[in-house]
Design a protein around this motif. Structure first.
Motif, PDB file in Angstrom:
ATOM      1  N   UNK A  31      62.939  64.161  24.462  1.00 32.86           N
ATOM      2  CA  UNK A  31      62.135  64.949  25.410  1.00 32.86           C
ATOM      3  C   UNK A  31      62.660  66.349  25.719  1.00 32.86           C
ATOM      4  N   UNK A  32      63.985  66.579  25.841  1.00 33.80           N
ATOM      5  CA  UNK A  32      64.441  67.938  26.153  1.00 33.80           C
ATOM      6  C   UNK A  32      64.120  68.984  25.095  1.00 33.80           C
ATOM      7  N   UNK A  33      63.752  68.546  23.891  1.00 32.69           N
ATOM      8  CA  UNK A  33      63.532  69.501  22.796  1.00 32.69           C
ATOM      9  C   UNK A  33      62.056  69.682  22.439  1.00 32.69           C
ATOM     10  N   UNK A  34      61.154  69.121  23.227  1.00 33.37           N
ATOM     11  CA  UNK A  34      59.741  69.258  22.907  1.00 33.37           C
ATOM     12  C   UNK A  34      59.253  70.679  23.152  1.00 33.37           C
ATOM     13  N   UNK A  35      58.465  71.231  22.216  1.00 36.23           N
ATOM     14  CA  UNK A  35      57.922  72.579  22.404  1.00 36.23           C
ATOM     15  C   UNK A  35      56.723  72.559  23.344  1.00 36.23           C
ATOM     16  N   UNK A  36      56.250  73.732  23.698  1.00 37.52           N
ATOM     17  CA  UNK A  36      55.021  73.837  24.491  1.00 37.52           C
ATOM     18  C   UNK A  36      53.816  73.528  23.602  1.00 37.52           C
ATOM     19  N   UNK A  43      49.741  68.174  15.342  1.00 37.61           N
ATOM     20  CA  UNK A  43      49.819  67.127  14.322  1.00 37.61           C
ATOM     21  C   UNK A  43      51.267  66.658  14.224  1.00 37.61           C
ATOM     22  N   UNK A  44      51.470  65.353  14.298  1.00 41.66           N
ATOM     23  CA  UNK A  44      52.802  64.760  14.228  1.00 41.66           C
ATOM     24  C   UNK A  44      52.994  64.115  12.868  1.00 41.66           C
ATOM     25  N   UNK A  45      54.115  64.433  12.209  1.00 39.87           N
ATOM     26  CA  UNK A  45      54.477  63.805  10.942  1.00 39.87           C
ATOM     27  C   UNK A  45      55.946  63.393  11.031  1.00 39.87           C
ATOM     28  N   UNK A  57      57.952  57.921  21.889  1.00 37.63           N
ATOM     29  CA  UNK A  57      58.474  58.728  22.994  1.00 37.63           C
ATOM     30  C   UNK A  57      57.710  60.045  23.102  1.00 37.63           C
ATOM     31  N   UNK A  58      57.417  60.668  21.965  1.00 34.30           N
ATOM     32  CA  UNK A  58      56.664  61.920  21.969  1.00 34.30           C
ATOM     33  C   UNK A  58      55.302  61.728  22.630  1.00 34.30           C
ATOM     34  N   UNK A  59      54.599  60.670  22.266  1.00 31.61           N
ATOM     35  CA  UNK A  59      53.295  60.412  22.877  1.00 31.61           C
ATOM     36  C   UNK A  59      53.401  60.281  24.398  1.00 31.61           C
ATOM     37  N   UNK A  60      54.462  59.633  24.857  1.00 29.47           N
ATOM     38  CA  UNK A  60      54.613  59.404  26.294  1.00 29.47           C
ATOM     39  C   UNK A  60      54.866  60.691  27.069  1.00 29.47           C
ATOM     40  N   UNK A  61      55.361  61.731  26.390  1.00 35.81           N
ATOM     41  CA  UNK A  61      55.722  62.970  27.074  1.00 35.81           C
ATOM     42  C   UNK A  61      54.820  64.146  26.715  1.00 35.81           C
TER      43      UNK A  61
END
Length: 434
Positions: A31-36, A43-45, A57-61
């Protein structure tokens, strides 16, 4: 040593291993490294043993709509609502991985400069995402992969070869994403933490050359299928290089590393009154030889009296070279090996029951080799207990059968899939003598 010390030593070692794994969980480090969010699509790969948990985790945040596809090892999937989670084989690729690679390329078609691609990469992605160059078959890739695994080549050498025989690795997937912005979130399982070597760098540019790949294959005397030789003889096998103007903007964050995992284990040791020493997070070499060397380090450390318990921590990735049978001898039945338990068994043999020295070696993804076993623990009486059970340590080491050996003793370390992968973990505990 008293039974109390034996029980306590096992507890401390397992607590350090668990802390190393916990420090690299996607819920902690992603989570601390997610971009805006972008103006356009997200698109997630991704590929790797931790990619499904990373996507979850990405989906949750993530505060905006998203879609995409990731591939992980069989048995390592996690439930996601918007990102498709596919599974394929590791360490030898299969047809499901080829299909996953094709679907990943399709997921990034027709993107614009307003779109964002988030790449979730972790160890194991190279085998999970096979897509051979035209003219090379999946069977060719499988045979080559098996030969590389048997050869003793380092992970960096294997990945250099893979990048130059793939239609998706070595920056080719990054090129397919252009002109969209790419943000890579990488969990490193490789010495040096170079993103290029995590999943063979599908979305990072590659400075290595096909000539280097060919030299590696020649160094290890690996027989090549004709199609592979032909591919390496042409410019079509060259990967995407740094500075290629066709690439869109790429940002890469290494969010979990072996060193951070060792630091977490060291903190647990200090809290228990144990003095930690970090030997390094990038130890490489033949597993059997590494065990002998680490035994020598432990023996030297044990010679110095100390009122404190001490622990020697190390990480990295060893290799196992499968020895060919003698002429006219049948190929032996493959042992239940794993580089971590092979290193540990070699260490135990070298220590010869040295009092007060305990060790744990395991893979932080929960799978050592092909077994659903993370690793094992060795104690001063390992060889004695094994002999009483009819287990022959030297024969097990020669047969690459250390999992059978330690499981018979009840000393296997079993975690199940951990949801992360920051490579090998080794801890050698030296009990206080003062």
């Amino acid at each position: 040593m008293t039974p109390h010390i034996d029980t306590q030593a096992r507890h401390w070692l397992r607590s350090m291993f668990d802390a190393a794994i916990a420090s690299a969980q996607p819920a902690v480090c992603l989570p601390p490294h997610l971009p805006a969010p972008p103006r356009g699509r997200t698109v997630v790969i991704g590929a790797g043993k931790a990619s499904a948990q990373m996507a979850q985790v990405l989906e949750a945040h993530w505060p905006a709509p998203l879609s995409g596809v990731v591939v992980t090892r069989y048995g390592h999937a996690a439930a996601c609502q918007h990102v498709r989670v596919l599974e394929s084989a590791h360490p030898v690729p299969d047809a499901a991985g080829l299909t996953a690679a094709q679907q990943m390329l399709k997921a990034v078609e027709s993107l614009t400069a307003d779109d964002l691609v988030i790449g979730l990469w972790s160890g194991g992605g190279s085998a999970l995402l096979p897509l051979p160059l035209p003219g090379i078959t999946l069977a060719d890739k499988q045979a080559l992969n098996q030969a590389l695994l048997r050869s003793g080549a380092s992970i960096g050498e294997m990945n250099c070869v893979r990048r130059h025989l793939s239609a998706i690795k070595g920056g080719r997937l990054a090129l397919a994403c252009s002109p969209a912005r790419v943000v890579n979130l990488v969990m490193s399982d490789v010495p040096g933490d170079d993103p290029l070597d995590v999943a063979s760098g599908p979305t990072v540019a590659d400075p290595t050359t096909r000539a280097q790949a060919l030299a590696i294959l020649q160094r290890y005397r690996i027989a090549l299928p004709p199609a592979v030789t032909a591919a390496l003889d042409t410019a079509a096998s060259e990967s995407i290089k740094p500075g290629d103007t066709r690439l869109g903007p790429i940002t890469t964050h290494v969010i979990a590393t072996p060193d951070l995992a060792l630091q977490a284990a060291a903190q647990v040791a200090r809290q228990a009154g144990i003095e930690p020493t970090l030997l390094g997070d990038a130890l490489e070499g033949e597993a059997c030889d590494m065990g002998t060397v680490l035994a020598g380090v432990a023996r030297y450390a044990a010679k110095a009296p100390s009122p404190l318990h001490r622990v020697l921590l190390s990480g990295g990735e060893s290799t196992v070279t499968l020895r060919a049978p003698a002429p006219r001898q049948p190929m032996p039945t493959p042992g239940r090996g794993g580089r971590n338990v092979e290193c540990l068994l070699s260490m135990a043999l070298s220590l010869k029951g040295l009092p007060g020295v305990y060790a744990l070696a395991g893979d932080t993804d929960g799978i050592d080799g092909l077994e659903p076993v993370a690793g094992a623990i060795a104690t001063p009486d390992t060889l004695e207990r094994a002999a009483a059970l009819g287990q022959h340590a030297t024969a097990a080491l020669d047969a690459h059968d250390a999992h059978t050996f330690f499981c018979a003793l009840g000393d296997a370390v079993i975690t199940g899939p951990t949801g992360t992968n920051v490579n090998d973990f080794r801890a050698i505990l030296i009990a206080a003598t003062g």
